[in-house]
Design a protein around this motif. Structure first.
Motif, PDB file in Angstrom:
ATOM      1  N   ALA A  40       0.835  -1.199   0.000  1.00 27.93           N
ATOM      2  CA  ALA A  40       0.000   0.000   0.000  1.00 27.93           C
ATOM      3  C   ALA A  40       0.870   1.249   0.000  1.00 27.93           C
ATOM      4  O   ALA A  40       1.993   1.241   0.511  1.00 27.93           O
ATOM      5  CB  ALA A  40      -0.903  -0.005   1.236  1.00 27.93           C
ATOM      6  N   PRO A  41       0.353   2.342  -0.567  1.00 26.67           N
ATOM      7  CA  PRO A  41       1.062   3.623  -0.450  1.00 26.67           C
ATOM      8  C   PRO A  41       1.197   4.006   1.020  1.00 26.67           C
ATOM      9  O   PRO A  41       0.406   3.588   1.870  1.00 26.67           O
ATOM     10  CB  PRO A  41       0.167   4.599  -1.210  1.00 26.67           C
ATOM     11  CG  PRO A  41      -0.712   3.755  -2.066  1.00 26.67           C
ATOM     12  CD  PRO A  41      -0.898   2.470  -1.324  1.00 26.67           C
ATOM     13  N   TYR A  70      -4.366   2.720   3.177  1.00 26.23           N
ATOM     14  CA  TYR A  70      -3.005   3.237   3.217  1.00 26.23           C
ATOM     15  C   TYR A  70      -2.221   2.642   4.375  1.00 26.23           C
ATOM     16  O   TYR A  70      -2.783   2.351   5.441  1.00 26.23           O
ATOM     17  CB  TYR A  70      -3.009   4.763   3.366  1.00 26.23           C
ATOM     18  CG  TYR A  70      -3.515   5.464   2.134  1.00 26.23           C
ATOM     19  CD1 TYR A  70      -2.693   5.647   1.041  1.00 26.23           C
ATOM     20  CD2 TYR A  70      -4.828   5.916   2.063  1.00 26.23           C
ATOM     21  CE1 TYR A  70      -3.155   6.268  -0.108  1.00 26.23           C
ATOM     22  CE2 TYR A  70      -5.310   6.535   0.921  1.00 26.23           C
ATOM     23  CZ  TYR A  70      -4.463   6.706  -0.166  1.00 26.23           C
ATOM     24  OH  TYR A  70      -4.927   7.304  -1.305  1.00 26.23           O
ATOM     25  N   TYR A 239      -5.565  12.211  -1.022  1.00 24.57           N
ATOM     26  CA  TYR A 239      -4.450  11.261  -1.196  1.00 24.57           C
ATOM     27  C   TYR A 239      -4.756  10.254  -2.307  1.00 24.57           C
ATOM     28  O   TYR A 239      -3.844   9.850  -3.036  1.00 24.57           O
ATOM     29  CB  TYR A 239      -4.160  10.555   0.127  1.00 24.57           C
ATOM     30  CG  TYR A 239      -3.581  11.486   1.163  1.00 24.57           C
ATOM     31  CD1 TYR A 239      -2.352  12.092   0.967  1.00 24.57           C
ATOM     32  CD2 TYR A 239      -4.289  11.774   2.330  1.00 24.57           C
ATOM     33  CE1 TYR A 239      -1.844  12.980   1.913  1.00 24.57           C
ATOM     34  CE2 TYR A 239      -3.782  12.645   3.277  1.00 24.57           C
ATOM     35  CZ  TYR A 239      -2.564  13.254   3.063  1.00 24.57           C
ATOM     36  OH  TYR A 239      -2.060  14.127   3.996  1.00 24.57           O
ATOM     37  N   ASP A 240      -6.026   9.877  -2.455  1.00 27.56           N
ATOM     38  CA  ASP A 240      -6.371   8.970  -3.545  1.00 27.56           C
ATOM     39  C   ASP A 240      -5.983   9.565  -4.898  1.00 27.56           C
ATOM     40  O   ASP A 240      -5.525   8.854  -5.799  1.00 27.56           O
ATOM     41  CB  ASP A 240      -7.876   8.677  -3.540  1.00 27.56           C
ATOM     42  CG  ASP A 240      -8.310   7.791  -2.378  1.00 27.56           C
ATOM     43  OD1 ASP A 240      -7.429   7.157  -1.752  1.00 27.56           O
ATOM     44  OD2 ASP A 240      -9.523   7.714  -2.122  1.00 27.56           O
ATOM     45  N   ARG A 244      -2.380   7.186  -5.688  1.00 34.81           N
ATOM     46  CA  ARG A 244      -2.835   5.927  -6.283  1.00 34.81           C
ATOM     47  C   ARG A 244      -2.718   5.989  -7.809  1.00 34.81           C
ATOM     48  O   ARG A 244      -2.805   7.027  -8.399  1.00 34.81           O
ATOM     49  CB  ARG A 244      -4.283   5.629  -5.884  1.00 34.81           C
ATOM     50  CG  ARG A 244      -4.427   5.341  -4.387  1.00 34.81           C
ATOM     51  CD  ARG A 244      -5.798   4.738  -4.111  1.00 34.81           C
ATOM     52  NE  ARG A 244      -6.015   4.544  -2.689  1.00 34.81           N
ATOM     53  CZ  ARG A 244      -5.573   3.511  -1.985  1.00 34.81           C
ATOM     54  NH1 ARG A 244      -4.844   2.591  -2.565  1.00 34.81           N
ATOM     55  NH2 ARG A 244      -5.840   3.392  -0.694  1.00 34.81           N
TER      56      ARG A 244
END
Length: 244
Positions: A40-41, A70, A239-240, A244
């Protein structure tokens, strides 16, 4: 990096405590939250002015962000949380709180206390970032969330940070106010309009100073602890878009 404990939360998030570095007073304690789907990031999450990683508001935010997909990590800054503290630091904290509550000028106290804290904390966060990106459950890119002064320092010098969310603080050390022009990553800036501890105009001036071509200001009525819960959801969407 050495993991010292772990627990699986009800939402499936794995919460692990870790230490980084050799045994002794300089050892860095941290917490890592990872989602059920990995790799995951990563989001680095720091609480304002070095409050401990175990602060309930930070922990709640980290767990929900991890459940969203995340990996989230936080560490204790020098002389914060579980780390050794000096009498001088405790006195400076107390004097800063007293002056702010009394409405007295705090620039000199803030500069002498928070400025050095940022300079000590930033290299440790970068060392932690190196170690975290070697964990199999973590992949890039990297985001940052939280403490504005530290975030400015990190985002200005660390190219692996691809997006940053700052909890707006009017009081930011002079070095970071000047460094804000070097921050060019996408930015989400949260401002509490009636924050009793952070002058509104200073926060607006800081937002204007950032060099980012994509920067968003969310302002909400209320005091320092009144950030609406929906801002975390908006933060996830931010953040998405960029991680991503």
């Amino acid at each position: 990096m050495h993991f010292t404990s772990e627990q699986r939360l009800d939402n499936g998030v794995l919460e692990r405590e870790f230490t980084l570095g050799p045994d002794g007073d300089d050892q860095i304690p941290g917490t890592l939250w990872t989602p059920t789907s990995t790799p995951a990031p990563l989001i680095l999450m720091a609480h304002n002015n070095g409050l401990p990683k175990a602060e309930p508001r930070l922990v709640a935010r980290a767990r929900l962000t991890a459940a969203h997909g995340y990996a989230v990590a936080s560490i204790d800054a020098p002389e914060c949380g579980d780390r050794p503290r000096s009498a001088a630091t405790d006195q400076a904290r107390a004097e800063l709180r007293r002056a702010m509550q009394a409405g007295e000028p705090v620039d000199d106290i803030f500069e002498s206390f928070v400025g050095p804290m940022v300079e000590k904390a930033a290299p440790e966060w970068l060392t932690t970032l190196d170690a975290l990106l070697a964990v199999p459950e973590i992949d890039g890119p990297v985001g940052y969330s939280g403490w504005t002064a530290l975030g400015i320092r990190l985002a200005a010098v660390e190219p692996r940070i691809a997006a940053a969310g700052f909890f707006a603080g009017g009081y930011v050390p002079l070095a970071q106010r000047e460094q804000a022009r070097q921050v060019t990553v996408p930015l989400l800036f949260l401002l509490q309009w009636d924050d009793e501890g952070n002058p509104r105009q200073r926060a607006l001036d800081l937002f204007d100073a950032f060099g980012s071509k994509e920067k968003t200001l969310h302002a909400n009525l209320g005091g320092h602890l009144g950030t609406p819960s929906f801002e975390r959801e908006d933060g996830d969407r931010f953040y998405d878009r960029h991680l991503r």
